[in-house]
Each structure stands twice: as C-alpha cells, then as structure tokens.
Design an enzyme around this catalytic site. Structure first.
Site, short mmCIF file in Angstrom:
data_model
loop_
_atom_site.label_atom_id
_atom_site.label_comp_id
_atom_site.label_asym_id
_atom_site.label_seq_id
_atom_site.Cartn_x
_atom_site.Cartn_y
_atom_site.Cartn_z
CB CYS A 1 4.21 -8.64 -1.06
SG CYS A 1 3.87 -9.99 -0.32
CG HIS A 2 2.46 -5.33 -3.88
ND1 HIS A 2 2.53 -5.96 -2.80
CD2 HIS A 2 1.81 -5.85 -5.24
CE1 HIS A 2 1.08 -7.39 -3.58
NE2 HIS A 2 1.15 -7.04 -4.66
#
Lengths: 441, 180
Positions: free
Chosen positions: B144-145
C-alpha cells in the site's frame, strides 16, 4: 425566506386559498420558480442543478439496488454478481449507481472550483459555503462506504486503509486509536460486522445529504446567487426570474452532462473501476497496487507524501478542513477573480496542483517522473512521484496562505458598478455610464 | 400550624432551594441521556461471539524450511514462518542497526525455536497485508505505502511506525502452536 420580494403568488381557486392558509407549499414552489436571479450567470452556474439531479439519481438507483443486495460478508459479493447477471436491468441500475458516484464528484469539484474562482464563499455567503463543505464531507463518507459494499478485494483493502487512518491516534494517546478502530470494525479487523454497519450508514447518509442540501438552497435564497462579476444585485434590472431563464439553461446543461454520464454507463462502465474488485474480499492478501477511487486520489497522494503516519493523516484531513475556513482566509473584498489577475494565476495553479496530486495518487510512490540516470540493474532513477506529490501538496496549502496576503496588497482591476453594465456594455465602465450603455444596446 | 409554615416557605424566595431543583433535574436528565446513549455507542464494539474467538491452534508440521503460512486469527492474517539460517543470521546481524522501533530478534521469537517467526500480518501503517520477498532487507514489503520490514518483521523504513506485532502464542506440542 427573507430577502425575497413580495410573493407573486395569488391563489385563484377556493381550494388553493384553503391550502395556502394552511400549508403555503404552492406559494413556496411558485416563489422558487420566480426567484430573482442575476441575469449574467454562465454555464459554470449550472452545476448546482446538475448535482441535484445526481443526488436524486443516486438515491433512486441505490434504493433499488438495496432490494437485491445482501449485506453479509459471505453473500455480498455474490449478490452483486446476481444483480449484474440475473436481476432484470440490474446491470444498468448498478452501472448507473457506480458511475453516478463518479459523475457526482466530477460535478461537485467543478461546482467548488466555480465557487472558489468567483468568490462565492465570501460575505454574505459564508454559511452557504460551509453547508456545501459539509455536503462534500458527507458525500466522501457515503462514497467510501458504498465502495466497500461489493466486498471485492479493493473494497476490503479500502475499508482497511481508511479505518486504519484512525489508528494514528495511538501516537497521541496509546490505545486510543486501537479502541476507535475496534469500535468502527465491531471486531479485531474489518469483517462482516463492518460490512453490515457500512450498509446501514450508506443507506442513511444520502438522506442526510438531502437534508443539508435543503439548508444549502435555503442559505442560497437569503442573499441570492453570486454571479461572474461578483457584484451584488443592485436593482430588478440586474435579475431575471429563475423560470424560464435558468430552468432552461440548467436543463440544457443537465442533458449535456447526462450525455457524458450515459457514455460511461453504456460504453465504459468499468473504466473508473479496478479489476481487483472483481475478486472476492480476502483478508489474507492485499492486492499489489491499491488505489482509491479517482475522486480521492489527491488526498491519497498527500497522505503518501509524508513519511510519518500521524502527520500524513493530519495533512490529508487538513486539506479538506482548510476549505471550511476559506471565507475567513481570503482577505480580498473583490469576489470575482475576473478582476484579480494575480489571484487568477494562483488559482489556476491550485487547480493544476490538485489535478497533479490526483495523477500522483494513481502512480506508485517510487515511480520516476524525470529520469536522471539508471541504477546498476537498469531501473531509472531521478525525480520520483513522491517528491512531486510533496511539492504539489506544499502548493495546495500555500495557495491559502497566498490568498490571505494577496488580498491585503494586490491591485484589483476596476469592478463594474452593477451587473447590467458589463452585460450590456461589454467592458467594465465607470459608475454612471450604465444608462448610456443601455442606449447603445 | 405546620400547614401555615409550609405555605409561608412556598411564598418565600428561596434561591438555594430553587437552584437545587434545577441542578438535580439537569443532572438527572444528563445522566439519563448518557445512560441511554452508552448502549447505542457500545453496540458497535465487538459482540460476544466475536470476543469468544480468542485462540486458534495450528499444526505446522507441513511448513518446510523457508516457507510461510498465513492463517486467520480474529479476522487478521497471522504469518507463521519457518526461517532459514540465513534469514536468522541477517536479522541478528542488524540487531543494533538504527531503526524506528528498535528490538532484538531474540525478543521476537521463543528461545530454542528461533526458526519460527509468528507475526500478525498487518502493516502497522494502515493495515494492509505485507508480502514476503520485497524490499531491500529480504523481509516483507507493504504494497500500500511501501513500508519495508526485515526478516524479523521489524520496520526498517517507510511510513509504518511499529514492527509487525508478535501475537501471544505458545508451542503446545512438537508441531503445534496455539495463537491467542
């Protein structure tokens, strides 16, 4: 509604008089249609009407979808497939609802940008602007929860990431964030209980939006519309009745907008979706590249641009919160940026920054925008998306600071004395020349 | 006589007595609303049957060296990883490297069972499930990040503030582990 001219409604029959004395609803409708509206509104002003139609469309299609959808973690995904394959015209109603959300946001962003360019948030319309900001927040909450309902992989990952934003509070008071997320989930992770409550709230919030829209329109009808020159209505000569002038203009814009809407529904219904959401939710795996829906991408880019969790979350929410105080940040008395050439440039840069952030949000943070060289393995190195997002996020915030100081020192162009002057005479003229301009016609 | 006294006191302006009635009424109303509001708020918290799913047992005899399984515990993925000597050595070599949430590898495994790493497979940033084999530390990478974890599940860089959590667990037999 104050600020109205005396009502033009005269009940003609006995029944109308009887009803008017008890519930003057016909009078309200007639006065709304008769509402004196600035005669110089351009097509940017039609998005209010477009948004009203979007809300009605979303509520109708949504109520229908709820007749066939099952808000249960084991059955939700299949019930959506059932809608798509088996329910008569289910595909049409679902595609109208899913793409309708995107159209709703497209229209609301244009509507907000119009308000920002023409200074519609300034006195005496601050409450009107604030109510609009509340509607926008409710729209975001509704859209997020609606996206979770199909219970695909993207739905699930979206629910996980957004609810986990609140876990950042663990960095303020240890345990607080965990308590909030557990409460939101109804469990120790996103699961069936979460889906069920999201469905309940997704059904509720649109009606709350409708309620705030009523207040928004009420707050509009007290001072009346702003207009492209940002000079308040001075006399009856500056206005035309809402009907038929703006019912027709809005109606035309609504039809044009729905051509675009229909193009998405019939020719590119999945263009704004993500293939990963065609896979049922699986809590053991997160898809390799998760991105929110396009209308959240700018905020997602701001979140990702900051490497610290709490500050990232605060910067993201701050980007929305700053809109609420915009009426008190902008110090300029001149509403329309037509007469603020410097502000206009900063505003266009703001729009570009917001769109740029949206583009960044759709890319991987380490993707390279400008290549300066290559690593040993041949991967490009250079200016990455995360750095571009940082610069754009700084400008996003800087715009509001600039607006504050610019209003104190800029020299705006001469503002027309009233609406009729530029409408009839073309260029801005000194006050008093309006009558002459009318003669030239 | 008693009646007369009462009547007199009613006629008198007795501010302290009037205040008492107001304060008592407001306190009662606020207390009543709070007592009624709490059930409406608390119903959102995990229900009894969710809380009852406290532990799960897993037979790891089929997890070969260098393999990992993900099992579901309380709705969350739990990684059970059979680490290779190389992974353990890398984790121990970095024990004193600079990291956001410093912890030694030994503190994250059971003594004598260093090959078994049991982790809650939830990124401490925003809850995505990290995948093994990504990132420059040979451990996990969050899709995701971009948070990067090492072979001990410790955060090395990225937005996540904490190491991947180690749940309460115990080895209940030669090939059995009980989580929770």
């Amino acid at each position: 509604m104050s600020g109205h001219p005396p009502s033009a409604y005269e009940p003609k029959t006995g029944i109308e008089r009887w009803l008017d004395a008890r519930l003057p609803i016909v009078r309200l409708a007639v006065d709304m249609m008769d509402f004196p509206t600035p005669k110089n509104l351009n097509y940017w002003w039609t998005f209010g009407g477009i948004l009203a139609v979007c809300l009605v469309s979303q509520i109708i299609t949504g109520v229908i979808l709820a007749m066939h959808y099952v808000p249960n973690a084991d059955m939700a995904f299949n019930s959506v497939e059932h809608i798509m394959r088996d329910v008569n015209y289910g595909w049409l109603i679902r595609y109208m609802h899913a793409n309708g959300a995107s159209m709703f946001f497209l229209a609301v962003y244009i509507h907000m940008a119009r308000g920002m360019y023409y200074g519609s948030y300034k006195a005496p319309r601050e409450v009107l602007w604030l109510l609009g900001c509340i509607i926008y927040l409710l729209m975001m909450a509704t859209a997020f929860m609606g996206y979770v309902l199909p219970w695909g992989q993207m739905s699930f990952a979206g629910a996980v990431v957004i609810t986990n934003l609140f876990s950042a509070f663990d960095q303020v008071i240890p345990g607080l964030g965990t308590a909030i997320t557990t409460w939101l989930w109804g469990g120790f992770a996103v699961g069936g209980a979460t889906l069920n409550r999201f469905f309940s709230l997704h059904y509720l919030l649109p009606f709350m939006i409708a309620g705030v829209v009523v207040l928004h329109i009420w707050a509009l009808h007290v001072p009346g519309n702003n207009n492209p020159i940002g000079v308040e209505v001075k006399s009856k000569a500056d206005t035309v009745p809402f009907h038929p002038y703006y019912t027709v203009k809005d109606g035309f814009a609504i039809v044009a907008f729905f051509v675009l809407f229909a193009w998405f529904v019939f020719f590119a219904p999945e263009a704004l979706g993500h293939v990963d959401n065609q896979t049922p939710a699986n809590p053991l795996v997160t898809p390799a590249h998760i991105v929110p829906e396009w209308y959240f991408l700018p905020f997602y880019a701001i979140l990702r641009s900051i490497p610290q969790k709490l500050f990232g979350v605060l910067a993201m929410f701050g980007a929305i919160a700053v809109l609420f105080v915009l009426p008190w940040i902008d110090t300029s008395k001149v509403k329309s940026m037509r007469y603020r050439p410097t502000a206009r440039i900063f505003f266009l840069m703001f729009v570009a920054a917001a769109i740029g952030l949206g583009w960044c949000g759709g890319k991987e943070p380490d993707d390279v925008v400008l290549t300066f060289g290559h690593t040993a393995t041949g991967d490009p190195t250079g200016f990455s998306v995360v750095w571009l997002s940082r610069i754009l996020a700084i400008y996003y915030y800087a715009y509001f600071v600039i607006l504050f100081f610019l209003g104190l020192r800029e020299n705006p162009l001469p503002v027309p004395a009233n609406i009729s002057t530029p409408v009839l005479g073309g260029a801005a003229m000194p006050a008093g020349s309006a009558a002459q301009a009318e003669k030239k016609g | 006589m008693v009646d007369t006294a009462n009547a007199e006191s009613h006629h008198q302006d007795d501010p302290s007595r009037r205040d008492f009635i107001h304060i008592a009424a407001i306190t009662g109303a606020v207390g009543g609303v709070a007592a009624l509001a709490w059930p409406l708020v608390d119903q959102m918290n995990p229900s009894g049957d969710t809380l009852a799913l406290a532990s799960v047992e897993y037979d790891f005899s089929k997890v070969a060296l260098g393999q990992q399984v993900s099992i579901l515990w309380r709705g969350k993925p739990v990684f059970i990883r059979n680490r290779t000597p190389k992974e353990i050595a890398e984790a121990r070599a970095d024990d004193h490297a600079s990291m956001p949430d410093p912890q030694t590898d030994a503190a994250r495994v059971k003594p004598g069972k260093e090959e078994w790493l049991v982790l809650i497979g939830v990124c401490t940033h925003l809850g995505c499930v990290p995948g093994f084999g990504g990132g420059e530390f040979g451990g996990w990478l969050c899709p995701c990040h971009g948070s990067v974890y090492d072979t001990s599940g410790r955060i090395r860089h990225g937005p996540a503030p904490k190491n991947l959590a180690v749940p309460d667990y115990a080895f209940t037999g030669p090939t059995k582990v009980k989580i929770g």
